[in-house]
Motif scaffolding. Structure first.
Motif, PDB file in Angstrom:
ATOM      1  N   UNK A 137       5.508  25.883 -41.076  1.00  0.00           N
ATOM      2  CA  UNK A 137       6.656  26.766 -40.958  1.00  0.00           C
ATOM      3  C   UNK A 137       6.728  27.733 -42.114  1.00  0.00           C
ATOM      4  N   UNK A 138       7.967  28.141 -42.444  1.00  0.00           N
ATOM      5  CA  UNK A 138       8.173  29.107 -43.518  1.00  0.00           C
ATOM      6  C   UNK A 138       8.609  28.406 -44.807  1.00  0.00           C
ATOM      7  N   UNK A 189       4.937  31.416 -40.302  1.00  0.00           N
ATOM      8  CA  UNK A 189       6.248  32.043 -40.386  1.00  0.00           C
ATOM      9  C   UNK A 189       6.869  32.390 -39.036  1.00  0.00           C
ATOM     10  N   UNK A 190       6.041  32.498 -38.007  1.00  0.00           N
ATOM     11  CA  UNK A 190       6.564  32.832 -36.680  1.00  0.00           C
ATOM     12  C   UNK A 190       6.392  31.662 -35.719  1.00  0.00           C
ATOM     13  N   UNK A 191       7.259  31.597 -34.737  1.00  0.00           N
ATOM     14  CA  UNK A 191       7.164  30.526 -33.749  1.00  0.00           C
ATOM     15  C   UNK A 191       5.819  30.594 -33.024  1.00  0.00           C
ATOM     16  N   UNK A 192       5.317  31.815 -32.817  1.00  0.00           N
ATOM     17  CA  UNK A 192       4.013  31.936 -32.134  1.00  0.00           C
ATOM     18  C   UNK A 192       2.898  31.259 -32.944  1.00  0.00           C
ATOM     19  N   UNK A 193       3.040  31.252 -34.277  1.00  0.00           N
ATOM     20  CA  UNK A 193       2.053  30.558 -35.107  1.00  0.00           C
ATOM     21  C   UNK A 193       2.088  29.052 -34.837  1.00  0.00           C
ATOM     22  N   UNK A 194       3.301  28.533 -34.584  1.00  0.00           N
ATOM     23  CA  UNK A 194       3.436  27.102 -34.295  1.00  0.00           C
ATOM     24  C   UNK A 194       2.812  26.775 -32.937  1.00  0.00           C
ATOM     25  N   UNK A 216      11.944  30.643 -38.466  1.00  0.00           N
ATOM     26  CA  UNK A 216      13.127  31.404 -38.064  1.00  0.00           C
ATOM     27  C   UNK A 216      13.542  32.444 -39.093  1.00  0.00           C
ATOM     28  N   UNK A 217      13.580  32.040 -40.371  1.00  0.00           N
ATOM     29  CA  UNK A 217      14.039  32.944 -41.427  1.00  0.00           C
ATOM     30  C   UNK A 217      13.178  34.205 -41.491  1.00  0.00           C
ATOM     31  N   UNK A 218      11.879  33.974 -41.491  1.00  0.00           N
ATOM     32  CA  UNK A 218      10.923  35.065 -41.624  1.00  0.00           C
ATOM     33  C   UNK A 218      11.042  36.002 -40.418  1.00  0.00           C
ATOM     34  N   UNK A 219      11.171  35.380 -39.258  1.00  0.00           N
ATOM     35  CA  UNK A 219      11.308  36.122 -38.006  1.00  0.00           C
ATOM     36  C   UNK A 219      12.582  36.969 -38.043  1.00  0.00           C
TER      37      UNK A 219
END
Ligand SMILES: *[C@@H]1O[C@H](CO)[C@@H](O)[C@H](O)[C@H]1NC(C)=O
Ligand SMILES: *[C@@H]1O[C@H](CO)[C@@H](O)[C@H](O)[C@H]1NC(C)=O
Ligand SMILES: *[C@@H]1O[C@H](CO)[C@@H](O)[C@H](O)[C@H]1NC(C)=O
Ligand SMILES: *[C@@H]1O[C@H](CO)[C@@H](O)[C@H](O)[C@H]1NC(C)=O
Length: 362
Positions: A137-138, A189-194, A216-219
């Motif tokens: 995550x971030x 940092x992005x949900x797509x990365x997860x 979420x924060x980064x997004x």
């Protein structure tokens, strides 16, 4: 044959577990701490390592434990899970920059009945011995790793590690030799990365035992579009659901299935976003984009995506929002990253969640 060995192991575990309990009798409450660390070792080892591999163990266990069920051990999943976040922070101790003992579970009757424990280094080592833990995550995820490693390594050793861990926007991998634990922090940092990460596990047919994720924060700062965030959460949910085990595969005698690697179900957690305090954010861009309205919109999308167990999904929420809000404005310098006590509480909530889950299976 494999299952026979497992059953024997479980029988042995049962003896170790229940015989001292019977002998302890009413002394149990006095000896609870001692007893619990023993019970923890066994239940957690079984819960985290074995049960996910052999779902049929679960039914074996539930059939055998119904005859010898002990009220103090059978933690009610439904009544205790929702109470895990019922903690209080001690501001006085926080003020003195002492992180130990700066939070605790509140002492209401319901919470006390659940027997939540702050795990010691030894208990945590037993629990995570031989396992693969991934935190992705971030910056919140990074703080979670710090708290977990502080528990496993101690504050001093952690200082050495911190430099590497906090290299901006980089991954961090470590192997804790003494307990054979593999820990990966993955900058996502992005949900797509997860989602990509999930797909990678699936491709390699190799899943972590514990997977904590959250973005979420980064997004919010760099994309600032809640409906897009919601779309990516839904595809993450689909990818997670698609690789959870299908129970009908087990006990299925169809030999054509034998070359299929059994899918284990990892223990999955969602690391929620913290309470953002607009007036304390350190840039004008953040103040503008990370408003209360936007936070609300992002949070709505999370619930709407049905990613969380609370909305019928696969991930258990580590509710950083509620914890940070509870700790308050004096627990943060930048309105976004909180005092270590908040993440320490989240780590213990996670570990106790694993404990309840494995007790439930026992
Ligand atoms: C720090 O701890 C001392 C005693 O150890 C206590 O007297 C004092 O009130 C504490 N300070 C703060 C700011 O909490
Ligand atoms: C970890 O487990 C191995 C056996 O699986 C054991 O030999 C070792 O002592 C354990 N280490 C800790 C710290 O519990
Ligand atoms: C995360 O996803 C974004 C957008 O899809 C991509 O540009 C970026 O390279 C990815 N980052 C990592 C670390 O995978
Ligand atoms: C968010 O993105 C969608 C398309 O991805 C777009 O239609 C919508 O207008 C955007 N919302 C805002 C507030 O920019």
């Amino acid at each position: 044959m494999m299952l026979g060995a497992v059953q024997f192991g479980l029988f042995a575990a049962g003896v170790v577990l229940f015989v001292p309990m019977g002998m302890a009798g009413w002394h149990l409450s006095r000896n609870k701490m001692l007893f619990f660390s023993c019970a923890l070792f066994i239940t957690l080892a079984v819960g985290v390592h074995l049960v996910p591999y052999f779902p049929s163990v679960t039914s074996f266990l539930s059939s055998s434990s119904s005859s010898s069920s002990s009220s103090s051990l059978v933690v009610n999943r439904n009544s205790c899970f929702p109470l895990l976040h019922q903690v209080a922070f001690d501001f006085q101790e926080l003020g003195n920059n002492s992180e130990r003992g700066s939070w605790k579970w509140i002492e209401s009757e319901n919470v006390v009945d659940c027997d939540f424990q702050k795990l010691t280094k030894t208990d945590t080592s037993d629990l995570l011995n031989g396992s693969w833990v991934v935190v992705a995550g971030d910056s919140q995820a990074r703080l979670m790793v710090v708290s977990l490693l502080e528990l496993l390594l101690g504050k001093n050793e952690m200082e050495v590690v911190k430099g590497d861990l906090f290299k901006r926007h980089s991954d961090y991998n470590m192997f804790v030799d003494e307990i054979g634990m593999k820990l990966d922090f993955i900058w996502a940092p992005y949900v797509s990365n997860l989602t990509d990460l999930m797909m990678g596990f699936k491709e390699k047919k190799s899943y972590p035992d514990v997977f904590v994720m959250g973005a979420g924060l980064w997004d919010m700062l760099h994309v600032n579009n809640a409906s897009d965030y919601g779309v990516s959460l839904k595809s993450l949910k689909d990818s997670v659901v698609s690789l959870l085990p299908v129970s009908s595969t087990f006990g299925n005698e169809d030999r054509s299935e034998t070359n299929v690697v059994p899918i284990r179900s990892p223990n999955l957690f969602w690391l929620g976003m913290p309470k953002l305090i607009s007036s304390m954010l350190n840039t004008d861009e953040k103040k503008e984009k990370m408003s209360d309205v936007m936070c609300e919109a992002y949070s709505d999308e999370l619930y709407r995506s049905k990613l969380l167990q609370q909305s019928g999904g696969p991930l258990f929420l580590l509710d950083i929002h509620s914890l940070s809000n509870n700790c308050g404005a004096h627990c943060t310098d930048d309105g976004m990253h909180y005092h270590g006590a908040v993440y320490e509480a989240a780590v213990h909530i996670m570990l106790n969640g694993l404990l309840i889950e494995s007790n439930q299976k026992l």
